[in-house]
Design a protein around this motif. Structure first.
Motif, PDB file in Angstrom:
ATOM      1  N   UNK A   1       0.847  -1.198   0.000  1.00  0.00           N
ATOM      2  CA  UNK A   1       0.000   0.000   0.000  1.00  0.00           C
ATOM      3  C   UNK A   1       0.878   1.242   0.000  1.00  0.00           C
ATOM      4  N   UNK A   2       0.497   2.239  -0.775  1.00  0.00           N
ATOM      5  CA  UNK A   2       1.312   3.442  -0.900  1.00  0.00           C
ATOM      6  C   UNK A   2       1.277   4.279   0.372  1.00  0.00           C
ATOM      7  N   UNK A   3       2.362   4.986   0.637  1.00  0.00           N
ATOM      8  CA  UNK A   3       2.435   5.888   1.784  1.00  0.00           C
ATOM      9  C   UNK A   3       1.694   7.192   1.522  1.00  0.00           C
ATOM     10  N   UNK A   4       1.267   7.410   0.289  1.00  0.00           N
ATOM     11  CA  UNK A   4       0.623   8.663  -0.079  1.00  0.00           C
ATOM     12  C   UNK A   4      -0.872   8.450  -0.288  1.00  0.00           C
ATOM     13  N   UNK A   5      -1.640   9.472   0.100  1.00  0.00           N
ATOM     14  CA  UNK A   5      -3.095   9.421  -0.062  1.00  0.00           C
ATOM     15  C   UNK A   5      -3.549  10.161  -1.304  1.00  0.00           C
ATOM     16  N   UNK A   6      -2.627  10.847  -1.962  1.00  0.00           N
ATOM     17  CA  UNK A   6      -2.964  11.627  -3.147  1.00  0.00           C
ATOM     18  C   UNK A   6      -1.981  11.280  -4.264  1.00  0.00           C
TER      19      UNK A   6
ATOM     20  N   UNK B   1      -5.116  15.033 -10.738  1.00  0.00           N
ATOM     21  CA  UNK B   1      -4.815  14.585  -9.375  1.00  0.00           C
ATOM     22  C   UNK B   1      -6.053  13.952  -8.757  1.00  0.00           C
ATOM     23  N   UNK B   2      -5.837  12.873  -8.006  1.00  0.00           N
ATOM     24  CA  UNK B   2      -6.937  12.169  -7.346  1.00  0.00           C
ATOM     25  C   UNK B   2      -6.506  11.806  -5.932  1.00  0.00           C
ATOM     26  N   UNK B   3      -7.493  11.462  -5.084  1.00  0.00           N
ATOM     27  CA  UNK B   3      -7.160  10.944  -3.763  1.00  0.00           C
ATOM     28  C   UNK B   3      -7.138   9.424  -3.813  1.00  0.00           C
ATOM     29  N   UNK B   4      -6.935   8.789  -2.665  1.00  0.00           N
ATOM     30  CA  UNK B   4      -6.786   7.334  -2.639  1.00  0.00           C
ATOM     31  C   UNK B   4      -8.067   6.593  -3.000  1.00  0.00           C
ATOM     32  N   UNK B   5      -9.213   7.300  -2.981  1.00  0.00           N
ATOM     33  CA  UNK B   5     -10.485   6.688  -3.347  1.00  0.00           C
ATOM     34  C   UNK B   5     -10.855   6.958  -4.804  1.00  0.00           C
ATOM     35  N   UNK B   6      -9.979   7.665  -5.516  1.00  0.00           N
ATOM     36  CA  UNK B   6     -10.237   7.944  -6.920  1.00  0.00           C
ATOM     37  C   UNK B   6     -10.994   9.230  -7.177  1.00  0.00           C
TER      38      UNK B   6
ATOM     39  N   UNK C   1       2.156  11.604  -4.621  1.00  0.00           N
ATOM     40  CA  UNK C   1       3.054  10.884  -5.509  1.00  0.00           C
ATOM     41  C   UNK C   1       2.732  11.360  -6.922  1.00  0.00           C
ATOM     42  N   UNK C   2       3.708  11.988  -7.550  1.00  0.00           N
ATOM     43  CA  UNK C   2       3.500  12.586  -8.870  1.00  0.00           C
ATOM     44  C   UNK C   2       4.247  11.780  -9.920  1.00  0.00           C
ATOM     45  N   UNK C   3       3.557  11.432 -10.987  1.00  0.00           N
ATOM     46  CA  UNK C   3       4.169  10.709 -12.084  1.00  0.00           C
ATOM     47  C   UNK C   3       4.350  11.596 -13.303  1.00  0.00           C
ATOM     48  N   UNK C   4       5.483  11.449 -13.971  1.00  0.00           N
ATOM     49  CA  UNK C   4       5.732  12.127 -15.246  1.00  0.00           C
ATOM     50  C   UNK C   4       6.357  11.107 -16.187  1.00  0.00           C
ATOM     51  N   UNK C   5       6.154  11.313 -17.475  1.00  0.00           N
ATOM     52  CA  UNK C   5       6.769  10.436 -18.474  1.00  0.00           C
ATOM     53  C   UNK C   5       8.219  10.829 -18.695  1.00  0.00           C
ATOM     54  N   UNK C   6       9.043   9.835 -19.013  1.00  0.00           N
ATOM     55  CA  UNK C   6      10.445  10.096 -19.324  1.00  0.00           C
ATOM     56  C   UNK C   6      10.531  10.856 -20.645  1.00  0.00           C
ATOM     57  N   UNK C   7      11.047  12.074 -20.575  1.00  0.00           N
ATOM     58  CA  UNK C   7      11.167  12.911 -21.759  1.00  0.00           C
ATOM     59  C   UNK C   7      12.156  14.023 -21.443  1.00  0.00           C
TER      60      UNK C   7
ATOM     61  N   UNK D   1       8.155  18.726  -1.443  1.00  0.00           N
ATOM     62  CA  UNK D   1       7.704  17.648  -0.572  1.00  0.00           C
ATOM     63  C   UNK D   1       6.939  16.543  -1.269  1.00  0.00           C
ATOM     64  N   UNK D   2       6.888  16.569  -2.596  1.00  0.00           N
ATOM     65  CA  UNK D   2       6.178  15.535  -3.337  1.00  0.00           C
ATOM     66  C   UNK D   2       7.133  14.397  -3.711  1.00  0.00           C
ATOM     67  N   UNK D   3       6.569  13.233  -3.946  1.00  0.00           N
ATOM     68  CA  UNK D   3       7.336  12.070  -4.399  1.00  0.00           C
ATOM     69  C   UNK D   3       7.202  11.985  -5.914  1.00  0.00           C
TER      70      UNK D   3
END
Length: 341
Positions: free
Chosen positions: A1-6, A21-26, A50-56, A70-72
């Motif tokens: 389970x992720x340590x982040x709720x968002x 952006x979404x919370x842990x419930x979608x 937890x922020x995702x970006x594409x490799x570019x 403070x974001x992952x």
């Protein structure tokens, strides 16, 4: 389970960025596009995510910057994002797919590179560009001179030696306009040679101050160029669970198509970083070409593979072996022991 709720997905671009952006419930918290100047302000007002970006291009810069808030921030390859795009392709839908992919436990992430790592890699990228440009320019000079009956033997050394004489020889049928044009091209060629030589000096200088580079260079077939490129690309190799994973990432393992309990192995996959794979293969080819009558354990192993499988397979096998050794050296911080006899 992720340590982040968002969770958040950002589709990077030059001037316009799409955010989802979404919370842990979608539940959707944010779904919009912003300009470059407003991106950090928007993200700074969000809770830790937890922020995702594409490799570019620019992905490592943005990941480092987002982590300061403070974001992952995590970088992932495009192939991990595509399966989660359920609608038409546009920037906001891409951001939704990125947000979905960053939550999945099976997604593999690219380690965020430091500015120092990117600086070393920039030298490698420019050297690669200059080598391609030099090859194209030499072929152009060779072809243009052949139009006037002036033939240059194969090889860069022959071209560098003969072209000045051809340009200065008044008895050949080279018109003055062509002579002046080719003289400019030859000067540019000399500047490219100097640029490439300067990168070698940079690699040597970095090797003298880096313990890890010196450790890697003890492996046969590995020089400053290969060592610096690998270290700048993978850091300490923590993203790989074992040495074979690194070799597989480079595309140096056989392609597998197995079913019904019957293993089928084909040619190497050629996945991953082509530049690193090329350096390792060229280094391995040099080692095997210069085996001579050496009787140390590695030479005997290379000679055995060479006799059983042929030159090309032996080269790839040694390149894969060197990749696994290198990962072990930098990940475990051990020293290479070159056993003899």
């Amino acid at each position: 389970m992720s340590d982040y709720s968002y969770f958040c997905g950002i589709d990077l671009a030059k001037n316009h960025f799409s955010i989802h952006a979404v919370d842990q419930h979608g539940k959707v918290l944010l779904h919009k596009s912003v300009t470059r100047s407003k991106l950090l302000t928007t993200i700074a007002n969000m809770p830790p995510m937890r922020i995702g970006v594409e490799a570019c291009g620019g992905a490592h810069y943005w990941a480092r910057t987002l982590r300061k808030f403070g974001h992952d921030a995590r970088i992932m390859a495009v192939k991990y994002v595509t399966p989660y795009r359920s609608k038409g392709k546009n920037d906001l839908n891409d951001a939704v797919a990125i947000c979905e992919a960053v939550q999945r436990p099976t997604t593999r992430f690219v380690p965020v590179k430091s500015p120092e790592q990117q600086a070393i890699l920039s030298v490698h990228r420019m050297r690669e560009h200059w080598v391609r440009e030099r090859t194209a320019l030499m072929n152009r000079i060779r072809a243009l001179l052949s139009e006037f009956g002036l033939i240059i033997p194969v090889g860069r050394a022959s071209l560098m030696r003969l072209v000045p004489d051809m340009l200065e020889n008044p008895e050949n049928e080279l018109p003055n306009l062509a002579r002046a044009t080719l003289a400019d091209a030859f000067e540019h060629l000399k500047s490219l040679n100097q640029n490439i030589d300067n990168t070698e000096i940079t690699f040597d200088a970095f090797a003298k101050v880096s313990t890890n580079v010196q450790r890697i260079m003890k492996v046969r077939g590995i020089g400053p160029q290969t060592a610096t490129a690998i270290l700048a690309s993978i850091g300490n190799g923590a993203q790989f669970d074992k040495s074979r994973d690194f070799s597989a990432w480079l595309g140096l393992v056989p392609k597998q198509y197995s079913t019904g309990g019957k293993p089928r192995l084909g040619r190497i996959t050629k996945h991953g970083d082509k530049y690193l794979r090329t350096l390792l293969v060229h280094g391995a080819r040099t080692v095997i070409a210069n085996l001579g009558d050496k009787q140390d354990r590695l030479s005997q192993w290379c000679r055995g593979v060479l006799e059983r499988r042929g030159m090309n397979r032996a080269v790839v096998a040694l390149a894969a072996k060197n990749a696994r050794i290198i990962w072990s050296l930098i990940h475990n911080q051990t020293e290479y022991e070159n056993y003899s006899a």
